[in-house]
Design a protein around this motif. Structure first.
Motif, PDB file in Angstrom:
ATOM      1  N   THR A   1      -1.906   4.270  10.693  1.00 37.27           N
ATOM      2  CA  THR A   1      -3.057   3.570  11.252  1.00 37.27           C
ATOM      3  C   THR A   1      -3.796   2.819  10.144  1.00 37.27           C
ATOM      4  O   THR A   1      -3.526   3.033   8.950  1.00 37.27           O
ATOM      5  CB  THR A   1      -4.031   4.575  11.892  1.00 37.27           C
ATOM      6  N   THR A   2      -4.726   1.995  10.531  1.00 36.17           N
ATOM      7  CA  THR A   2      -5.567   1.305   9.552  1.00 36.17           C
ATOM      8  C   THR A   2      -6.315   2.325   8.705  1.00 36.17           C
ATOM      9  O   THR A   2      -6.428   2.177   7.487  1.00 36.17           O
ATOM     10  CB  THR A   2      -6.554   0.360  10.269  1.00 36.17           C
ATOM     11  N   ALA A   3      -6.807   3.396   9.332  1.00 46.96           N
ATOM     12  CA  ALA A   3      -7.512   4.452   8.593  1.00 46.96           C
ATOM     13  C   ALA A   3      -6.577   5.121   7.578  1.00 46.96           C
ATOM     14  O   ALA A   3      -6.988   5.429   6.456  1.00 46.96           O
ATOM     15  CB  ALA A   3      -8.087   5.483   9.557  1.00 46.96           C
ATOM     16  N   ASP A   4      -5.324   5.328   7.970  1.00 44.10           N
ATOM     17  CA  ASP A   4      -4.341   5.904   7.039  1.00 44.10           C
ATOM     18  C   ASP A   4      -4.160   4.986   5.832  1.00 44.10           C
ATOM     19  O   ASP A   4      -4.167   5.446   4.683  1.00 44.10           O
ATOM     20  CB  ASP A   4      -2.972   6.086   7.709  1.00 44.10           C
ATOM     21  N   LEU A   5      -3.986   3.704   6.099  1.00 47.02           N
ATOM     22  CA  LEU A   5      -3.773   2.740   5.014  1.00 47.02           C
ATOM     23  C   LEU A   5      -4.991   2.678   4.086  1.00 47.02           C
ATOM     24  O   LEU A   5      -4.836   2.612   2.861  1.00 47.02           O
ATOM     25  CB  LEU A   5      -3.445   1.357   5.582  1.00 47.02           C
ATOM     26  N   GLU A   6      -6.176   2.725   4.664  1.00 49.83           N
ATOM     27  CA  GLU A   6      -7.394   2.722   3.841  1.00 49.83           C
ATOM     28  C   GLU A   6      -7.448   3.974   2.980  1.00 49.83           C
ATOM     29  O   GLU A   6      -7.816   3.917   1.806  1.00 49.83           O
ATOM     30  CB  GLU A   6      -8.639   2.625   4.732  1.00 49.83           C
TER      31      GLU A   6
ATOM     32  N   ILE B   1       0.840  -1.197   0.000  1.00 46.03           N
ATOM     33  CA  ILE B   1       0.000   0.000   0.000  1.00 46.03           C
ATOM     34  C   ILE B   1       0.880   1.254   0.000  1.00 46.03           C
ATOM     35  O   ILE B   1       0.649   2.186  -0.766  1.00 46.03           O
ATOM     36  CB  ILE B   1      -0.959   0.002   1.214  1.00 46.03           C
ATOM     37  N   ALA B   2       1.899   1.258   0.839  1.00 40.00           N
ATOM     38  CA  ALA B   2       2.798   2.413   0.931  1.00 40.00           C
ATOM     39  C   ALA B   2       3.536   2.636  -0.386  1.00 40.00           C
ATOM     40  O   ALA B   2       3.671   3.784  -0.848  1.00 40.00           O
ATOM     41  CB  ALA B   2       3.788   2.222   2.075  1.00 40.00           C
ATOM     42  N   ASN B   3       3.997   1.566  -1.023  1.00 37.55           N
ATOM     43  CA  ASN B   3       4.715   1.695  -2.289  1.00 37.55           C
ATOM     44  C   ASN B   3       3.815   2.232  -3.397  1.00 37.55           C
ATOM     45  O   ASN B   3       4.220   3.092  -4.181  1.00 37.55           O
ATOM     46  CB  ASN B   3       5.334   0.360  -2.708  1.00 37.55           C
ATOM     47  N   GLU B   4       2.579   1.722  -3.462  1.00 37.79           N
ATOM     48  CA  GLU B   4       1.635   2.197  -4.479  1.00 37.79           C
ATOM     49  C   GLU B   4       1.271   3.664  -4.230  1.00 37.79           C
ATOM     50  O   GLU B   4       1.179   4.459  -5.165  1.00 37.79           O
ATOM     51  CB  GLU B   4       0.374   1.329  -4.479  1.00 37.79           C
ATOM     52  N   PHE B   5       1.076   4.018  -2.975  1.00 33.83           N
ATOM     53  CA  PHE B   5       0.765   5.389  -2.594  1.00 33.83           C
ATOM     54  C   PHE B   5       1.914   6.319  -2.979  1.00 33.83           C
ATOM     55  O   PHE B   5       1.701   7.374  -3.582  1.00 33.83           O
ATOM     56  CB  PHE B   5       0.502   5.431  -1.083  1.00 33.83           C
ATOM     57  N   ASP B   6       3.141   5.910  -2.651  1.00 31.95           N
ATOM     58  CA  ASP B   6       4.308   6.735  -2.968  1.00 31.95           C
ATOM     59  C   ASP B   6       4.474   6.923  -4.478  1.00 31.95           C
ATOM     60  O   ASP B   6       4.918   7.976  -4.924  1.00 31.95           O
ATOM     61  CB  ASP B   6       5.584   6.125  -2.377  1.00 31.95           C
TER      62      ASP B   6
ATOM     63  N   ARG C   1       3.716  12.887   6.517  1.00 28.74           N
ATOM     64  CA  ARG C   1       4.581  13.359   7.606  1.00 28.74           C
ATOM     65  C   ARG C   1       4.767  12.293   8.694  1.00 28.74           C
ATOM     66  O   ARG C   1       5.467  12.524   9.668  1.00 28.74           O
ATOM     67  CB  ARG C   1       4.014  14.646   8.193  1.00 28.74           C
ATOM     68  N   LYS C   2       4.130  11.138   8.508  1.00 24.84           N
ATOM     69  CA  LYS C   2       4.262  10.045   9.475  1.00 24.84           C
ATOM     70  C   LYS C   2       5.327   9.053   9.019  1.00 24.84           C
ATOM     71  O   LYS C   2       5.599   8.923   7.833  1.00 24.84           O
ATOM     72  CB  LYS C   2       2.943   9.272   9.607  1.00 24.84           C
ATOM     73  N   LYS C   3       5.842   8.318   9.998  1.00 21.39           N
ATOM     74  CA  LYS C   3       6.701   7.175   9.690  1.00 21.39           C
ATOM     75  C   LYS C   3       5.790   6.017   9.300  1.00 21.39           C
ATOM     76  O   LYS C   3       4.676   5.902   9.812  1.00 21.39           O
ATOM     77  CB  LYS C   3       7.539   6.790  10.906  1.00 21.39           C
ATOM     78  N   LYS C   4       6.266   5.168   8.410  1.00 17.51           N
ATOM     79  CA  LYS C   4       5.444   4.047   7.952  1.00 17.51           C
ATOM     80  C   LYS C   4       4.945   3.203   9.128  1.00 17.51           C
ATOM     81  O   LYS C   4       3.803   2.766   9.137  1.00 17.51           O
ATOM     82  CB  LYS C   4       6.220   3.183   6.951  1.00 17.51           C
ATOM     83  N   ALA C   5       5.768   3.026  10.129  1.00 19.69           N
ATOM     84  CA  ALA C   5       5.387   2.208  11.287  1.00 19.69           C
ATOM     85  C   ALA C   5       4.242   2.839  12.086  1.00 19.69           C
ATOM     86  O   ALA C   5       3.537   2.143  12.807  1.00 19.69           O
ATOM     87  CB  ALA C   5       6.599   2.006  12.197  1.00 19.69           C
ATOM     88  N   ASP C   6       4.050   4.139  11.935  1.00 19.20           N
ATOM     89  CA  ASP C   6       3.017   4.846  12.697  1.00 19.20           C
ATOM     90  C   ASP C   6       1.689   4.967  11.958  1.00 19.20           C
ATOM     91  O   ASP C   6       0.735   5.558  12.476  1.00 19.20           O
ATOM     92  CB  ASP C   6       3.513   6.250  13.076  1.00 19.20           C
TER      93      ASP C   6
END
Length: 123
Positions: free
Chosen positions: A75-80, A17-22, A68-73
């Motif tokens: 939340t599920t809402a962020d990922l959605e 998800i993070a890679n696609e978002f980036d 502005r968040k670290k990937k580890a921080d």
């Protein structure tokens, strides 16, 4: 062992998800934050009944916070929301932009509210 496999699968999803978002969001948090303050940014997008802010503009504010968040921080809402942003950017790009004056188009402005400037060169 099952719990460990489940956690590993979650990490893969988070990374995917993070890679696609980036890849979809090519504006920095600062660029997006500056853009969101403009009249052009506020003038485009669909507004829910009674809302003064468009869905895309609200999304842009969330994207700034996520970036502005670290990937580890995250939340599920962020990922959605990151998944929603990626889908929106891909669908909007697939429509293609206007034949003339892409730079000043509502199409570009809407994409920029979602963190993607179609005129920005990857570098």
């Amino acid at each position: 062992m099952t719990e460990h496999k489940h956690a590993a699968a979650e990490d893969l999803d988070r990374d995917a998800i993070a890679n696609e978002f980036d890849a979809a969001v090519n504006m920095t948090a600062s660029e997006l934050e500056t853009w969101l303050k403009t009249d052009d940014s506020k003038a485009v997008g669909w507004k829910a009944d009674g809302s003064k802010e468009s869905v895309g503009h609200d999304s842009g504010r969330k994207i700034v916070a996520i970036k502005r968040k670290k990937k580890a921080d995250l939340t599920t809402a962020d990922l959605e929301h990151m998944r929603k942003v990626t889908g929106y950017v891909h669908r909007h790009l697939a429509q293609g932009g206007p034949a003339k004056d892409t730079e000043h188009s509502r199409w570009r402005y809407s994409l920029m509210n979602w963190g993607h400037d179609p005129l920005k060169k990857r570098g």
